[in-house]
Design a protein around this motif. Structure first.
Motif, PDB file in Angstrom:
ATOM      1  N   LYS A 105       0.863  -1.191   0.000  1.00 50.95           N
ATOM      2  CA  LYS A 105       0.000   0.000   0.000  1.00 50.95           C
ATOM      3  C   LYS A 105       0.885   1.222   0.000  1.00 50.95           C
ATOM      4  O   LYS A 105       1.495   1.537   1.016  1.00 50.95           O
ATOM      5  CB  LYS A 105      -0.890  -0.003   1.245  1.00 50.95           C
ATOM      6  CG  LYS A 105      -1.779  -1.236   1.362  1.00 50.95           C
ATOM      7  CD  LYS A 105      -2.552  -1.269   2.676  1.00 50.95           C
ATOM      8  CE  LYS A 105      -3.880  -0.533   2.538  1.00 50.95           C
ATOM      9  NZ  LYS A 105      -4.780  -0.817   3.695  1.00 50.95           N
ATOM     10  N   SER A 138      -8.181  -8.787  -4.096  1.00 55.68           N
ATOM     11  CA  SER A 138      -9.352  -8.599  -3.242  1.00 55.68           C
ATOM     12  C   SER A 138     -10.059  -7.292  -3.577  1.00 55.68           C
ATOM     13  O   SER A 138      -9.430  -6.235  -3.686  1.00 55.68           O
ATOM     14  CB  SER A 138      -8.933  -8.575  -1.769  1.00 55.68           C
ATOM     15  OG  SER A 138      -9.985  -8.065  -0.974  1.00 55.68           O
ATOM     16  N   LEU A 140     -11.841  -5.711  -1.643  1.00 51.40           N
ATOM     17  CA  LEU A 140     -11.844  -4.812  -0.489  1.00 51.40           C
ATOM     18  C   LEU A 140     -10.898  -3.644  -0.732  1.00 51.40           C
ATOM     19  O   LEU A 140     -11.062  -2.566  -0.157  1.00 51.40           O
ATOM     20  CB  LEU A 140     -11.453  -5.570   0.778  1.00 51.40           C
ATOM     21  CG  LEU A 140     -12.459  -6.650   1.203  1.00 51.40           C
ATOM     22  CD1 LEU A 140     -12.005  -7.308   2.501  1.00 51.40           C
ATOM     23  CD2 LEU A 140     -13.860  -6.057   1.373  1.00 51.40           C
ATOM     24  N   VAL A 262     -20.008  -1.015   5.201  1.00 48.18           N
ATOM     25  CA  VAL A 262     -19.251  -0.032   6.001  1.00 48.18           C
ATOM     26  C   VAL A 262     -19.979   1.305   6.052  1.00 48.18           C
ATOM     27  O   VAL A 262     -19.400   2.316   6.459  1.00 48.18           O
ATOM     28  CB  VAL A 262     -17.807   0.155   5.483  1.00 48.18           C
ATOM     29  CG1 VAL A 262     -17.029  -1.136   5.631  1.00 48.18           C
ATOM     30  CG2 VAL A 262     -17.798   0.625   4.043  1.00 48.18           C
TER      31      VAL A 262
ATOM     32  N   MET B 362     -14.094  -4.957   8.414  1.00 52.15           N
ATOM     33  CA  MET B 362     -14.213  -3.692   7.674  1.00 52.15           C
ATOM     34  C   MET B 362     -15.053  -2.675   8.464  1.00 52.15           C
ATOM     35  O   MET B 362     -14.746  -1.489   8.493  1.00 52.15           O
ATOM     36  CB  MET B 362     -14.839  -3.938   6.298  1.00 52.15           C
ATOM     37  CG  MET B 362     -13.924  -4.646   5.299  1.00 52.15           C
ATOM     38  SD  MET B 362     -12.548  -3.630   4.663  1.00 52.15           S
ATOM     39  CE  MET B 362     -13.393  -2.656   3.405  1.00 52.15           C
ATOM     40  N   GLU B 376      -5.216  -1.083   9.120  1.00 52.44           N
ATOM     41  CA  GLU B 376      -5.317  -1.862   7.892  1.00 52.44           C
ATOM     42  C   GLU B 376      -6.169  -3.100   8.130  1.00 52.44           C
ATOM     43  O   GLU B 376      -6.195  -3.637   9.240  1.00 52.44           O
ATOM     44  CB  GLU B 376      -3.919  -2.338   7.444  1.00 52.44           C
ATOM     45  CG  GLU B 376      -3.054  -1.264   6.822  1.00 52.44           C
ATOM     46  CD  GLU B 376      -1.762  -1.864   6.262  1.00 52.44           C
ATOM     47  OE1 GLU B 376      -1.839  -2.750   5.395  1.00 52.44           O
ATOM     48  OE2 GLU B 376      -0.686  -1.429   6.711  1.00 52.44           O
ATOM     49  N   VAL B 377      -6.825  -3.531   7.063  1.00 52.45           N
ATOM     50  CA  VAL B 377      -7.492  -4.830   7.080  1.00 52.45           C
ATOM     51  C   VAL B 377      -6.755  -5.684   6.057  1.00 52.45           C
ATOM     52  O   VAL B 377      -6.674  -5.305   4.877  1.00 52.45           O
ATOM     53  CB  VAL B 377      -8.968  -4.697   6.665  1.00 52.45           C
ATOM     54  CG1 VAL B 377      -9.628  -6.078   6.610  1.00 52.45           C
ATOM     55  CG2 VAL B 377      -9.714  -3.770   7.619  1.00 52.45           C
ATOM     56  N   TYR B 378      -6.197  -6.819   6.501  1.00 51.37           N
ATOM     57  CA  TYR B 378      -5.573  -7.699   5.507  1.00 51.37           C
ATOM     58  C   TYR B 378      -6.697  -8.157   4.587  1.00 51.37           C
ATOM     59  O   TYR B 378      -7.674  -8.734   5.041  1.00 51.37           O
ATOM     60  CB  TYR B 378      -4.872  -8.886   6.182  1.00 51.37           C
ATOM     61  CG  TYR B 378      -3.909  -9.563   5.230  1.00 51.37           C
ATOM     62  CD1 TYR B 378      -2.574  -9.204   5.205  1.00 51.37           C
ATOM     63  CD2 TYR B 378      -4.367 -10.515   4.324  1.00 51.37           C
ATOM     64  CE1 TYR B 378      -1.695  -9.787   4.304  1.00 51.37           C
ATOM     65  CE2 TYR B 378      -3.500 -11.103   3.416  1.00 51.37           C
ATOM     66  CZ  TYR B 378      -2.163 -10.728   3.408  1.00 51.37           C
ATOM     67  OH  TYR B 378      -1.306 -11.298   2.511  1.00 51.37           O
ATOM     68  N   PRO B 379      -6.575  -7.895   3.273  1.00 51.37           N
ATOM     69  CA  PRO B 379      -7.776  -7.936   2.433  1.00 51.37           C
ATOM     70  C   PRO B 379      -8.211  -9.329   1.998  1.00 51.37           C
ATOM     71  O   PRO B 379      -9.201  -9.455   1.296  1.00 51.37           O
ATOM     72  CB  PRO B 379      -7.375  -7.093   1.218  1.00 51.37           C
ATOM     73  CG  PRO B 379      -5.894  -7.242   1.126  1.00 51.37           C
ATOM     74  CD  PRO B 379      -5.399  -7.418   2.537  1.00 51.37           C
ATOM     75  N   GLU B 380      -7.510 -10.366   2.404  1.00 51.75           N
ATOM     76  CA  GLU B 380      -7.894 -11.722   2.033  1.00 51.75           C
ATOM     77  C   GLU B 380      -7.831 -12.612   3.269  1.00 51.75           C
ATOM     78  O   GLU B 380      -6.973 -12.420   4.120  1.00 51.75           O
ATOM     79  CB  GLU B 380      -6.916 -12.281   0.973  1.00 51.75           C
ATOM     80  CG  GLU B 380      -6.812 -11.439  -0.285  1.00 51.75           C
ATOM     81  CD  GLU B 380      -5.660 -11.890  -1.180  1.00 51.75           C
ATOM     82  OE1 GLU B 380      -5.453 -13.104  -1.301  1.00 51.75           O
ATOM     83  OE2 GLU B 380      -4.955 -11.013  -1.734  1.00 51.75           O
ATOM     84  N   TYR B 390       2.960 -10.610   7.715  1.00 48.47           N
ATOM     85  CA  TYR B 390       2.813  -9.269   7.139  1.00 48.47           C
ATOM     86  C   TYR B 390       2.903  -8.210   8.246  1.00 48.47           C
ATOM     87  O   TYR B 390       3.633  -7.219   8.130  1.00 48.47           O
ATOM     88  CB  TYR B 390       1.466  -9.200   6.406  1.00 48.47           C
ATOM     89  CG  TYR B 390       1.089  -7.862   5.831  1.00 48.47           C
ATOM     90  CD1 TYR B 390       1.506  -7.478   4.554  1.00 48.47           C
ATOM     91  CD2 TYR B 390       0.268  -6.977   6.530  1.00 48.47           C
ATOM     92  CE1 TYR B 390       1.125  -6.251   4.011  1.00 48.47           C
ATOM     93  CE2 TYR B 390      -0.119  -5.758   5.997  1.00 48.47           C
ATOM     94  CZ  TYR B 390       0.314  -5.400   4.736  1.00 48.47           C
ATOM     95  OH  TYR B 390      -0.060  -4.195   4.202  1.00 48.47           O
TER      96      TYR B 390
END
Lengths: 435, 435
Positions: A105, A138, A140, A262, B362, B376-380, B390
């Motif tokens: 990111k 993803s 997301l 969300v 989310m 952050e949201v780990y997207p998977e 990570y």
């Protein structure tokens, strides 16, 4: 003596312009940071081999080349100025792949240079502001970028609508109407729907080589009605025979569904006419428009499946958007939305009648800065009129006048430049008033 | 497939490097703002006519020229990349003189380009960070710049000493020893006093054409002792016959006196050997060195009386200093002084076991960002091991793990990555812990 000037298509930014630009950039950066995006920078110069062939034939012509200096011709590789942030980013990802955590990111805010013919609103040097997630497919990631758009424009006070399309849906449409190789033509034509109406769009489609049957088959798509969910439902029926089309619809539905999950309040509109970046986008396509100003897109982006392939690293999917700083600047100016504080960097100016007063002012200024106030001392005991004119011209909201009486009392005459009110106060009291 | 690379002497900055650079620049900017300095920017390209002849013959050779693009040869004026921030600033002041309030307090933080042979610590692209006051000869400007140096290094935690000299004193010395045309030679020679000792300095002075009598007359100056005030008092006697020398001493005394007036705690040392920028400085000369690291000057500057004369605007006096970002970066690295928070932009990562958990994550992430947390949201929903790796690699201090149990309870398992402790908490409770 030469008259000072700058190259055509470039700009100086004054203190007020910089305050406004910094306001835009710091708003954007703060929002990026909330989502865990972090900044990188790449050099202004890239090797010509990195840049050439990445922007089409026209783009190649608009690259600024640097003459080799300090090296003999042929000794050093050719260099050119960065044309955008995408190609340097792709080069960065491949070059530093072993040091990067994926999903990666990153954001990047730097100037780019294009040897375009300068004209109103088009510059040869301008900033781009790109934010991307790469290394995940993803959806997301798309959702977070839309949330970022919502938050940035909420903070800036600009009402916007985000137009959302999907390249796979466009491919599906071309497929089901029996003209898969005409996807670009179809999109370019229906992009004009609002401007020229359905009949002229149909005429143009025929001109572009679509069969009458294909144009006929397209009509239900031009006539989708209802909200986003209604349109998607109708499209699902129409695209029932296209695998890629259905995949696109699924992607759009996941995005819309997650946006409600969300509680996203941004106005997001399914827009099949949106035809931005079809050469490289493979999924979602975004474009953001301000509602209260006539202006092109102020933010845009999309999903790409092969950012880094050109540099030998295939199958890296990513999604990104780019904020158009110059256009956002113009929108904020037109709508008069800049915070008033940006007018002046300085909160208080000390204006003194003599050297002893200046010494006292320097002490007070030092104390007030320690409290976090932004303070200037006019550095010469010149005529009061000139010192006040300086404060006026710089829109400094408070002036502390120190003459012999104030000095004797160790106080200052605090003048509110807006109301004209004056009060004899201590430095501490002045700080309280100003804060 | 080409291997990605960047031009020699240029650099990519990673997210950690950028976090550290931004920490330095924002510290400096915040201090500048307290003193009412505001930012400007100028274009990367200047006309060659603006740049040529301003940096000496050697400098001219180090200019990067831009090939004209999109114009026929001879049609457009030649352009080159900015070599420093001083000449563009002078050009800016003259070009915008009618819009500027004087005294003009500006700072500028932008990259410059020099076609120098790249080597350790010397780059072809590097940032300069200049702060100047122009349009006043008040010595309070010098005092404020010294206060700025004090505050910047106090905030960065670097112990420094500021070396102060005055070009007029150097001229006075040359005058009283009977060698007024030898000022440069004298200064260059005595600059080596610490390194080579007094005898070799004297030998070098003779070699440079000073008479034995002049070298003899110089000896008391090489042997000044005591603190700054003592040295100034001795110098005043020695320079009694030189008008310009006495003027320089007066300037130094005003500065020292005003520094005590504002209770400046910075170590400031009168240093007659300081011979920086003698081609253009006309009064004060500054140089700042870190005390705990072997490194050249990390900040320097001085007073100039004719910044804008080259562009047809004579008699504009100013004083400025330049912070050396790359060297400050190295000092902070060597002394390990960066705040630990810079290691990670993200405070909390959500790691989920499935799609439903991701939807809940989310929602929580959105709520926490609204409280100002960087999340952050780990997207998977990949293997937990990969998600934790990570977080580890990015030095994220907290991970919120959501599995089916947490989802059922609408809670999250908050793990402190440093201690390994875990707690089942609500999103609100997690926010409180992290903040």
């Amino acid at each position: 003596m030469q008259k000072p000037a700058i190259p055509k298509g470039t700009r100086d930014f004054s203190q007020l312009e910089m305050a406004r630009r910094n306001y835009i950039f710091s708003t954007i950066r703060e929002v990026f940071a909330l989502y865990g995006f972090a900044q990188i920078e790449t050099p202004a110069m890239e090797l010509m081999s990195t840049l050439m062939g990445k922007y089409g034939e026209e783009g190649d012509k608009l690259l600024f080349r640097i003459q080799n200096s300090g090296e003999k011709a042929g000794e050093a590789p050719e260099k050119g100025l960065r044309y955008d942030l995408t190609v340097p980013f792709a080069r960065y990802v491949v070059q530093h792949r072993d040091a990067i955590q994926f999903p990666f990111k990153r954001y990047q805010i730097q100037p780019v240079w294009r040897a375009d013919r300068p004209q109103k609103g088009r510059y040869r040097e301008f900033y781009q502001c790109d934010v991307d997630v790469v290394g995940t497919d993803s959806l997301l990631a798309e959702v977070e970028l839309i949330q970022i758009v919502e938050e940035v424009y909420r903070r800036l006070g600009i009402r916007v609508c985000l137009h959302l399309n999907n390249r796979k849906v466009l491919a599906g449409i071309a497929e089901v109407i029996g003209a898969p190789e005409k996807m670009m033509d179809i999109t370019v034509a229906i992009d004009k729907l609002d401007k020229i109406g359905v009949e002229q769009v149909n005429a143009e489609l025929l001109e572009r080589g679509l069969s009458a049957a294909a144009v006929e088959a397209l009509q239900p798509i031009l006539n989708l009605s209802g909200d986003n969910r209604d349109k998607l439902a109708q499209l699902r029926t129409i695209l029932a025979g296209s695998e890629i089309g259905l995949k696109g619809i699924n992607e759009l539905e996941v995005i819309f569904d997650n946006l409600s999950n969300v509680d996203c309040r941004l106005s997001v509109e399914l827009d099949l006419c949106l035809a931005r970046g079809l050469n490289y986008y493979t999924g979602a396509i975004f474009e953001v428009k301000a509602l209260d100003v006539q202006m092109g897109s102020i933010t845009g982006g999309g999903r790409y499946d092969n950012l880094t392939g050109i540099f030998g690293m295939p199958d890296v999917s990513g999604v990104g958007i780019s904020f158009g700083a110059d256009r956002i600047y113009d929108v904020l100016t037109e709508l008069d939305l800049y915070p008033a504080e940006l007018q002046s960097a300085t909160q208080l100016l000390f204006a003194c009648f003599g050297e002893d007063e200046l010494r006292f002012a320097m002490q007070c200024a030092t104390a007030l800065r320690a409290k976090g106030l932004r303070v200037e001392v006019y550095p010469e005991a010149v005529k009061m009129k000139r010192q006040m004119a300086y404060a006026d011209a710089k829109h400094i909201p408070y002036v502390a006048i120190i003459g012999s009486n104030e000095l004797a009392e160790k106080k200052l005459m605090l003048k509110n430049m807006l109301t004209g009110e004056q009060d004899l106060v201590s430095a501490n009291e002045a700080a309280a008033v100003i804060q």
